[in-house]
Design a protein around this motif. Structure first.
Motif, PDB file in Angstrom:
ATOM      1  N   GLY A  97      -5.160  78.278  70.289  1.00  0.00           N
ATOM      2  CA  GLY A  97      -5.502  79.676  70.529  1.00  0.00           C
ATOM      3  C   GLY A  97      -4.322  80.569  70.851  1.00  0.00           C
ATOM      4  N   LEU A  98      -3.150  79.975  71.117  1.00  0.00           N
ATOM      5  CA  LEU A  98      -1.985  80.792  71.456  1.00  0.00           C
ATOM      6  C   LEU A  98      -1.557  81.653  70.270  1.00  0.00           C
ATOM      7  N   SER A  99      -1.601  81.101  69.067  1.00  0.00           N
ATOM      8  CA  SER A  99      -1.215  81.892  67.889  1.00  0.00           C
ATOM      9  C   SER A  99      -2.206  83.031  67.663  1.00  0.00           C
ATOM     10  N   GLN A 100      -3.498  82.786  67.931  1.00  0.00           N
ATOM     11  CA  GLN A 100      -4.503  83.848  67.799  1.00  0.00           C
ATOM     12  C   GLN A 100      -4.240  84.965  68.818  1.00  0.00           C
ATOM     13  N   LEU A 101      -3.892  84.587  70.025  1.00  0.00           N
ATOM     14  CA  LEU A 101      -3.591  85.572  71.060  1.00  0.00           C
ATOM     15  C   LEU A 101      -2.361  86.398  70.669  1.00  0.00           C
ATOM     16  N   LEU A 102      -1.315  85.745  70.206  1.00  0.00           N
ATOM     17  CA  LEU A 102      -0.105  86.457  69.809  1.00  0.00           C
ATOM     18  C   LEU A 102      -0.371  87.379  68.623  1.00  0.00           C
ATOM     19  N   SER A 103      -1.251  86.947  67.728  1.00  0.00           N
ATOM     20  CA  SER A 103      -1.649  87.789  66.607  1.00  0.00           C
ATOM     21  C   SER A 103      -2.401  89.025  67.102  1.00  0.00           C
ATOM     22  N   THR A 104      -3.266  88.853  68.101  1.00  0.00           N
ATOM     23  CA  THR A 104      -3.992  89.979  68.696  1.00  0.00           C
ATOM     24  C   THR A 104      -3.024  90.953  69.344  1.00  0.00           C
ATOM     25  N   VAL A 105      -2.030  90.429  70.054  1.00  0.00           N
ATOM     26  CA  VAL A 105      -1.023  91.285  70.690  1.00  0.00           C
ATOM     27  C   VAL A 105      -0.297  92.105  69.630  1.00  0.00           C
ATOM     28  N   ARG A 106       0.070  91.470  68.505  1.00  0.00           N
ATOM     29  CA  ARG A 106       0.751  92.202  67.427  1.00  0.00           C
ATOM     30  C   ARG A 106      -0.138  93.299  66.828  1.00  0.00           C
ATOM     31  N   MET A 164       6.002  91.928  74.939  1.00  0.00           N
ATOM     32  CA  MET A 164       5.703  90.595  75.464  1.00  0.00           C
ATOM     33  C   MET A 164       6.735  90.250  76.537  1.00  0.00           C
ATOM     34  N   GLU A 165       6.323  90.250  77.782  1.00  0.00           N
ATOM     35  CA  GLU A 165       7.215  89.886  78.887  1.00  0.00           C
ATOM     36  C   GLU A 165       7.570  88.410  78.808  1.00  0.00           C
TER      37      GLU A 165
END
Length: 198
Positions: free
Chosen positions: A153-162, A174-175
């Motif tokens: 799920g980390l890649s999904q979260l990073l995709s959401t942030v982008r 991204m801190e």
């Protein structure tokens, strides 16, 4: 500065990190506000506030247009906008409201000059509440537990942030990823840290 602590996984240390950062920065003499944006309201309890006894909560702020300053509770560990069970239904209620992704941002904006740090403790999901927190934030901290399913799920979260950076909040930065519950004696924990760094 507004920092959101986000991970759609539960039990990774978001609330513990938010409460600890709030108390630590307050102890250092900083002006700190913790916005409990999780319906479980554990950050509210963590700062010593009984969640069933609050006059106004973050739900009232984003849904009923109560000014954020009117919901702030002062504690010895830092200021708090408390949460409660009513927030659980807010994701559905937000759908029909104007500027639904910006409700929290609009409400916290007048408070930014009063605080050095505003921390937002997010729910364990990637829905409208979390989108509100990401839209309101200047920076994101992603707590990740050092365990087997950490990267799921980390890649999904990073995709959401982008996506939020591109469409809703171009200033969002991204801190970092914060490894939680780390024990250097455990090979798996060390492997997870290496994988996250990679």
């Amino acid at each position: 500065m507004i920092l959101s602590l986000v991970n759609q996984k539960g039990g990774v240390g978001k609330t513990t990190t938010a409460v600890s950062l709030t108390a630590a920065m307050t102890a250092l003499g900083k002006r700190v506000l913790l916005c409990d944006f999780d319906p479980q309201a554990n950050a509210t309890s963590g700062l010593g506030v009984e969640k069933n006894d609050v006059a106004s909560s973050v739900y009232d702020v984003i849904i009923n247009d109560v000014p954020a300053k009117d919901a702030v509770i002062h504690t010895e560990y830092g200021d708090l906008i408390p949460s409660g069970a009513a927030l659980a239904g807010a994701g559905i209620e937000l759908v029909s409201l104007e500027r639904r992704e910006f409700r929290l941002k609009d409400k916290l904006e007048p408070l930014k000059k009063e605080y050095d740090y505003i921390f937002i403790d997010c729910p364990p999901s990637l829905e409208l509440l979390t989108l509100n927190a990401l839209t309101a934030a200047d920076q994101v901290i992603v707590p990740v537990q050092c365990e087997y399913y950490a990267l799921e799920g980390l890649s999904q979260l990073l995709s959401t942030v982008r996506l939020v950076q591109k469409n809703l909040n171009p200033r969002l930065d991204m801190e970092g990823i914060l490894m939680t519950m780390y024990d250097n004696r455990i090979n798996l924990a060390n492997q997870v840290v290496e994988d996250v760094r990679a």
